[in-house]
Design a protein around this motif. Structure first.
Motif, mmCIF file in Angstrom:
data_model
loop_
_atom_site.group_PDB
_atom_site.id
_atom_site.type_symbol
_atom_site.label_atom_id
_atom_site.label_comp_id
_atom_site.label_asym_id
_atom_site.label_seq_id
_atom_site.Cartn_x
_atom_site.Cartn_y
_atom_site.Cartn_z
ATOM 1 N N HIS A 162 1.167 -1.165 0.264
ATOM 2 C CA HIS A 162 -0.147 -0.706 -0.604
ATOM 3 C C HIS A 162 0.995 1.242 -0.201
ATOM 4 N N ALA A 163 1.796 1.125 0.885
ATOM 5 C CA ALA A 163 2.976 2.238 0.785
ATOM 6 C C ALA A 163 2.930 2.660 0.004
ATOM 7 N N ALA A 164 3.555 1.794 -1.371
ATOM 8 C CA ALA A 164 4.418 1.632 -3.412
ATOM 9 C C ALA A 164 3.258 2.251 -3.580
ATOM 10 N N ALA A 165 2.026 2.232 -3.080
ATOM 11 C CA ALA A 165 0.883 2.518 -4.138
ATOM 12 C C ALA A 165 0.641 3.456 -3.896
ATOM 13 N N ASP A 166 1.276 4.123 -2.897
ATOM 14 C CA ASP A 166 0.868 5.864 -2.440
ATOM 15 C C ASP A 166 2.103 7.418 -2.985
ATOM 16 N N GLY A 167 3.419 5.882 -3.905
ATOM 17 C CA GLY A 167 4.025 6.771 -4.143
ATOM 18 C C GLY A 167 5.565 6.554 -3.406
ATOM 19 N N ARG A 168 5.283 5.805 -2.427
ATOM 20 C CA ARG A 168 6.299 5.668 -1.946
ATOM 21 C C ARG A 168 7.558 4.904 -2.510
ATOM 22 N N SER A 169 8.905 4.958 -2.342
ATOM 23 C CA SER A 169 10.182 4.569 -2.827
ATOM 24 C C SER A 169 10.605 3.382 -1.665
ATOM 25 N N ILE A 170 10.368 2.335 -1.670
ATOM 26 C CA ILE A 170 10.345 1.522 -0.379
ATOM 27 C C ILE A 170 11.769 0.498 -0.345
ATOM 28 N N TYR A 171 12.373 0.723 0.195
ATOM 29 C CA TYR A 171 13.674 0.132 0.029
ATOM 30 C C TYR A 171 13.852 -1.589 0.136
ATOM 31 N N GLY A 172 14.236 -2.551 -1.192
ATOM 32 C CA GLY A 172 13.587 -3.953 -1.780
ATOM 33 C C GLY A 172 12.571 -4.039 -1.961
ATOM 34 N N LEU A 173 11.876 -3.135 -2.723
ATOM 35 C CA LEU A 173 10.807 -3.422 -3.272
ATOM 36 C C LEU A 173 10.559 -2.875 -4.414
ATOM 37 N N ASP A 220 15.029 -6.318 10.449
ATOM 38 C CA ASP A 220 15.138 -6.944 9.381
ATOM 39 C C ASP A 220 15.100 -5.136 8.954
ATOM 40 N N ASN A 221 15.651 -4.752 8.089
ATOM 41 C CA ASN A 221 14.998 -2.860 7.009
ATOM 42 C C ASN A 221 15.002 -3.313 5.374
ATOM 43 N N PRO A 222 13.673 -2.285 5.741
ATOM 44 C CA PRO A 222 12.973 -1.379 6.097
ATOM 45 C C PRO A 222 12.019 -2.610 7.091
ATOM 46 N N ILE A 223 12.095 -1.836 8.120
ATOM 47 C CA ILE A 223 10.430 -2.288 9.150
ATOM 48 C C ILE A 223 9.561 -1.853 8.918
ATOM 49 N N VAL A 224 8.350 -2.671 8.933
ATOM 50 C CA VAL A 224 6.907 -2.507 9.027
ATOM 51 C C VAL A 224 6.503 -3.001 10.491
ATOM 52 N N GLY A 259 7.796 -9.395 -3.552
ATOM 53 C CA GLY A 259 7.566 -8.614 -3.015
ATOM 54 C C GLY A 259 9.059 -7.980 -1.743
ATOM 55 N N LEU A 260 8.612 -8.186 -0.593
ATOM 56 C CA LEU A 260 10.014 -8.190 0.307
ATOM 57 C C LEU A 260 9.513 -9.277 0.507
ATOM 58 N N ASP A 261 9.766 -10.492 0.626
ATOM 59 C CA ASP A 261 10.321 -11.635 1.274
ATOM 60 C C ASP A 261 11.797 -11.966 0.336
ATOM 61 N N GLY A 262 11.751 -11.039 -0.547
ATOM 62 C CA GLY A 262 13.632 -11.438 -1.065
ATOM 63 C C GLY A 262 14.376 -11.132 -0.149
ATOM 64 N N ILE A 263 14.254 -9.233 0.268
ATOM 65 C CA ILE A 263 15.101 -9.361 1.727
ATOM 66 C C ILE A 263 14.885 -9.293 2.926
ATOM 67 N N SER A 264 13.510 -10.035 3.361
ATOM 68 C CA SER A 264 13.096 -10.012 4.234
ATOM 69 C C SER A 264 13.837 -11.618 4.429
#
Length: 550
Positions: free
Chosen positions: A64-75, A338-342, A215-220
């Motif tokens: 959802h954060a990405a859908a809002d236009g935010r850059s998400i590290y690793g996503l 993790d980084n980023p944190i959720v 998604g964030l499976d990789g970096i997680s």
């Protein structure tokens, strides 16, 4: 097509193996001791309903954060110095972004894999996966439900990825944990039923669906500390057993010496007041219940060398450092690196909660956040584990010195070098301390700090280190040397005890009697000079599996 959370909940609630114990992970209450048992072969796990709900909520937050236009590290953007490089568009679950995300994650799994053998044990590998799964249930990882199910499939089938033990970046487990992801993808070997196998073949054999990290499976999967946590838990459990058998070994030394019980009495320890003092002292005295040491003896020295007198306090120090290490690890395995944190259950009542900088990190609901952090920093655990290592060094130090004291007939009023009366003209233990000295020196070199060293990477943006993997291996090595030094000491203590029993008709304590009875099954009394290498090595094996009498 993504499976529904409901379908996974139903699958998780079905009975697993009739012969396996099933343990529920909730992301909140797992302990080191529970994890150590669950990581044995045949133990299965499931995830609590609330855990699945947190996994799903955590997965949705960065989407959802990405859908809002935010850059998400690793996503939506790359790692490290390439963080400005876009890898997927804002609608990540839609094509072509969905496929782009998978391809990015698979590429990262491959390029991060650069570890060094030997591989960690199968038990540590299973622990690493359970830790990560439990952290998913805590809701902090943003892993997909498919990712959680993939981990659970391997755990419950006792499929353990081959994970290098060395080659950490010093800050997180990038080059180590990525091998878990590769094995889930069918691209890296695993251990299965006691054999090294191609993971793709094992997955087909088990009927598992192909897993592709989205998604964030990789970096997680690859950028966290779950492997380091497993390595540290294995080291802690080894140290814990060493300290568990320490009271009876100290007690046996006191009996071989004809030492004083006064430093360990409750009223004596009460005047010190430090943590674990009574627990350590009472453990030593408990092993001496029924011992001749409780009788008056005018040949007994007024006070003993400090390696005997201080042994209770030094043991207490090590036990307290161990307790603190376990407490940190108990916290770690229920949180995340993790980084980023959720965080989908964040506080919203702090003075800065509604500042513009914080509000920009929100995702929809007020208490949902996705943002950058440094949770992979393990400095606190590394420093605590180093403290445990130094405390173990003190335990080793006084064991070595007690051993040399027992060779001194002026201290014990027994034959020098504990020479049996039938060993006429023999040398007994005249030269054993020389080989013990090298082991002692090896242990002392492990007391130097290793937390600060590392090579800055990602064009200098990643330039701090804890080296907690390395420190775990050093603590484990320190414990191994502890068993080795104890093998020399017990060879001496049992010799002295038996001389007193045979020649002086002295009675030993209940705990120490159990020790000598079991030890004599593998190492006989030294009635004549002989080669001691088998005795030392059999003693090490004995001590590593010995359970002191309760």
């Amino acid at each position: 097509m993504k499976k529904s959370v409901f379908a996974l909940l139903v699958a998780a609630s079905l009975p697993l193996s009739a012969n396996a114990a099933t343990h529920t992970l909730d992301g909140r209450s797992l302990t080191v001791d529970q994890l150590w048992e669950i990581a044995q072969p045949g133990e299965d796990v499931t995830i609590a309903k609330a855990g699945w709900q947190r996994i799903n909520a955590g997965y949705k937050a960065p989407i959802h954060a990405a859908a809002d236009g935010r850059s998400i590290y690793g996503l939506t953007v790359n790692y490290g110095a390439l963080k400005d490089q876009r890898v997927a568009g804002t609608s990540v679950e839609d094509e072509p972004n969905f496929t782009a995300s998978i391809k990015f994650n698979e590429r990262q799994m491959r390029i991060q894999a650069a570890g060094v053998e030997p591989f960690i044990s199968e038990r540590e590998s299973k622990m690493a996966m359970i830790i990560r799964l439990n952290q998913m249930a805590a809701g902090y990882t943003a892993m997909s439900t498919e990712g959680a199910q993939a981990f659970m499939d391997y755990i419950n089938a006792d499929v353990t990825p081959l994970i290098p033990s060395r080659g950490s970046s010093g800050a997180n487990d990038l080059s180590l944990a990525t091998h878990i992801g590769l094995s889930l993808m069918g691209e890296w070997d695993v251990m299965y039923k006691g054999e090294r196998r191609d993971s793709k073949e094992v997955r087909e054999e088990l009927g598992l669906e192909p897993y592709r990290p989205f998604g964030l499976d990789g970096i997680s999967i690859l950028s966290n500390g779950n492997v380091a946590e497993a390595q540290n838990i294995a080291a802690v459990k080894k140290a814990e057993h060493l300290l568990d058998i320490s009271p009876v070994i100290i007690a046996s030394s006191l009996e071989a010496l004809n030492g004083n019980v006064s430093p360990f009495l409750w009223h004596t320890v009460d005047t010190k007041g430090w943590p674990q003092g009574h627990e350590a002292a009472e453990g030593i005295l408990g092993a001496l219940k029924g011992s001749y040491l409780w009788e008056l003896d005018n040949k007994r020295n007024l006070q003993d060398p400090l390696s005997f007198r201080s042994s209770g306090y030094i043991l207490a120090t090590a036990k307290e450092e161990l307790r603190q290490a376990k407490e940190l690890l108990n916290t770690a395995i229920n949180h995340t690196t993790d980084n980023p944190i959720v965080n989908t259950e964040a506080r919203d009542d702090l003075w800065y909660s509604n500042t513009p900088a914080v509000n920009a990190l929100r995702v929809g609901d007020d208490n949902v956040f996705v943002n950058s952090g440094a949770n992979f920093d393990n400095t606190q655990l590394a420093v605590q584990m180093e403290s445990l290592g130094r405390a173990l060094a003190q335990v080793i130090h006084i064991s070595a010195w007690r051993t040399t004291q027992l060779d001194d007939g002026h201290r014990t009023n027994l034959p020098t070098y504990l020479i049996a009366k039938e060993n006429v003209g023999g040398d007994g233990f005249a030269n054993i301390a020389q080989s013990m000295s090298g082991l002692y020196a090896e242990a002392m070199t492990l007391t130097n700090s290793a937390t600060l060293y590392g090579i800055p990477t990602s064009v200098g943006i990643e330039e701090t280190f804890s080296n907690v993997n390395l420190i775990a291996s050093r603590v484990a090595k320190m414990a191994d040397i502890g068993y080795e030094i104890y093998a020399y000491e017990v060879l001496h203590t049992t010799q002295g005890m038996e001389i007193r029993m045979r020649d002086q008709d002295k009675k030993m304590g209940q705990g120490t009697s159990h020790l000598i009875e079991q030890y004599r099954k593998v190492v006989p009394f030294v009635d004549l000079d002989r080669t001691y290498t088998p005795d030392i090595n059999n003693g090490i094996k004995f001590l590593k599996t010995y359970s002191a009498a309760k």
